[in-house]
Design a protein around this motif. Structure first.
Motif, PDB file in Angstrom:
ATOM      1  N   ARG A   5       7.183   4.631   5.534  1.00  0.00           N
ATOM      2  CA  ARG A   5       8.352   4.698   4.714  1.00  0.00           C
ATOM      3  C   ARG A   5       8.369   5.860   3.766  1.00  0.00           C
ATOM      4  NH1 ARG A   5      11.948   2.670   7.848  1.00  0.00           N
ATOM      5  NH2 ARG A   5      11.832   0.255   8.302  1.00  0.00           N
ATOM      6  N   LEU A   6       9.314   6.522   3.726  1.00  0.00           N
ATOM      7  CA  LEU A   6       9.086   7.933   2.875  1.00  0.00           C
ATOM      8  C   LEU A   6       9.699   7.499   1.463  1.00  0.00           C
ATOM      9  CD1 LEU A   6       8.232  10.569   2.206  1.00  0.00           C
ATOM     10  CD2 LEU A   6       9.981  11.326   3.677  1.00  0.00           C
ATOM     11  N   VAL A   7       9.225   7.780   0.234  1.00  0.00           N
ATOM     12  CA  VAL A   7       9.672   7.297  -0.864  1.00  0.00           C
ATOM     13  C   VAL A   7       9.899   8.663  -1.658  1.00  0.00           C
ATOM     14  CG1 VAL A   7       9.570   6.001  -3.005  1.00  0.00           C
ATOM     15  CG2 VAL A   7       8.383   5.208  -1.099  1.00  0.00           C
TER      16      VAL A   7
ATOM     17  N   VAL B 153       4.756   6.267   1.534  1.00  0.00           N
ATOM     18  CA  VAL B 153       4.179   7.363   0.997  1.00  0.00           C
ATOM     19  C   VAL B 153       5.355   7.887  -0.065  1.00  0.00           C
ATOM     20  CG1 VAL B 153       4.110  10.097   1.520  1.00  0.00           C
ATOM     21  CG2 VAL B 153       2.585   8.448   2.751  1.00  0.00           C
ATOM     22  N   TYR B 154       4.932   8.109  -1.285  1.00  0.00           N
ATOM     23  CA  TYR B 154       5.794   8.595  -2.394  1.00  0.00           C
ATOM     24  C   TYR B 154       5.485  10.074  -2.648  1.00  0.00           C
ATOM     25  CZ  TYR B 154       7.938   7.758  -6.907  1.00  0.00           C
ATOM     26  OH  TYR B 154       9.131   7.768  -8.026  1.00  0.00           O
ATOM     27  N   LEU B 155       6.422  10.903  -2.365  1.00  0.00           N
ATOM     28  CA  LEU B 155       6.470  12.288  -2.901  1.00  0.00           C
ATOM     29  C   LEU B 155       6.984  12.289  -4.242  1.00  0.00           C
ATOM     30  CD1 LEU B 155       7.812  14.318   0.349  1.00  0.00           C
ATOM     31  CD2 LEU B 155       5.405  13.731  -0.335  1.00  0.00           C
TER      32      LEU B 155
ATOM     33  N   PRO C 153       0.835  -1.356   0.078  1.00  0.00           N
ATOM     34  CA  PRO C 153       0.098   0.068  -0.056  1.00  0.00           C
ATOM     35  C   PRO C 153       0.832   1.444  -0.040  1.00  0.00           C
ATOM     36  CG  PRO C 153       0.019  -1.136   2.097  1.00  0.00           C
ATOM     37  CD  PRO C 153       0.778  -1.937   1.236  1.00  0.00           C
ATOM     38  N   LEU C 154       0.688   2.101  -1.050  1.00  0.00           N
ATOM     39  CA  LEU C 154       1.248   3.395  -1.038  1.00  0.00           C
ATOM     40  C   LEU C 154       0.331   4.538  -1.372  1.00  0.00           C
ATOM     41  CD1 LEU C 154       4.248   4.281  -2.035  1.00  0.00           C
ATOM     42  CD2 LEU C 154       3.590   4.348  -4.414  1.00  0.00           C
ATOM     43  N   GLY C 155       0.619   5.674  -0.651  1.00  0.00           N
ATOM     44  CA  GLY C 155      -0.247   6.976  -0.712  1.00  0.00           C
ATOM     45  C   GLY C 155       0.887   7.846  -1.754  1.00  0.00           C
TER      46      GLY C 155
END
Ligand code: 1GP
Length: 253
Positions: free
Chosen positions: A199-201, A171-173, A127-129
């Motif tokens: 986890r910050l991507v 989460v992907y910025l 799962p990725l926001g």
């Protein structure tokens, strides 16, 4: 938690920040994918992502994944810009929702339509926001995002915290593939502080050692690059991975 996600978490724990190589299926042949896989693994990339906002699917995507897998045993994670981006030959899929899209199709619609295929192919769904920062590139345009101004880190932070509260583990910025400059390190720093459990991507526009270093130093845990390999090959990749190591070493310094 299944295999690929545990692997990513282990790598992040070991290295502080890891690098993923993004392959754009529109710009790569299976032979090129194989050589990127061979070299990428040697240089220390941790996994491959494959996909893009407008990318081809079907047999062409399948063949590219087979090319990647013939060159490396690292996981291949789908990064689907649409339902065309799903293949049974990958190990996992970023099960992503464009949190700042203005169109419900990109938030939950495509996900509902694709869910049964993901299960039927036995893909691990992670799962990725997905949060798109201005200018947003093709991803921002296609997914009809209300892009977050790059000088409003507090807005990216509340979207990221919402993702955390909704149970998303990553989460992907995203600044947009090939854009002029990456997400500002100050935004990464604030998101890291406010949404400390995800986890910050970070990806989009990362081209230099210095940029990778500053983002890793600011707290990015996964740095994604695509264009740099297409444009500068293995030399570019080496610089990015070197920059990440330097950034991690300088954290808290
Ligand atoms: C795009 O963030 C990725 O979705 C990678 O961007 O191609 O600019 O490295 P670049």
């Amino acid at each position: 938690m299944r295999r690929v996600e545990s692997y990513l978490n282990d790598q992040i724990r070991k290295m502080g920040c890891i690098h993923l190589t993004l392959i754009d299926p529109d710009k790569c042949t299976p032979e090129q994918a194989r050589s990127i896989a061979l070299e990428g693994e040697k240089l220390g990339t941790s996994a491959f992502m494959i996909g893009g906002s407008t990318c081809v699917g079907g047999e062409l995507l399948d063949e590219l994944i087979k090319g990647l897998k013939s060159g490396s045993s690292l996981p291949v994670i789908l990064f689907p810009g649409s339902l065309f981006g799903i293949s049974r030959y990958a190990d996992a899929v970023w099960f992503m929702s464009v949190l700042n899209s203005s169109n419900v199709y990109y938030i939950t619609g495509a996900q509902a339509i694709g869910a049964r295929t993901v299960r039927a192919y036995n893909l691990e769904a992670i799962p990725l926001g997905y949060i798109i920062i201005s200018p947003g590139g093709t991803a921002g345009f296609i997914s009809q995002a209300m892009t977050i101004p790059h000088d409003k880190p507090e807005v990216a932070a509340i979207y990221s915290l919402a993702a955390q509260y909704m149970g998303m583990r990553f989460v992907y910025l995203e600044r947009g593939s090939g854009v002029e400059a990456p997400v500002p390190p100050s935004m990464v720093q604030l998101v890291r502080k406010v949404a400390s459990e995800v986890r910050l991507v970070v990806g989009g526009g990362i081209k230099t050692r210095e940029q990778a270093k500053e983002l890793a130093k600011a707290g990015a845990e996964i740095i994604v690059t695509g264009n740099v390999v297409e444009e500068r090959g293995i030399v570019g990749l080496k610089e990015i991975i070197g920059g990440i190591e330097e950034g991690v070493n300088e954290r808290g310094a």
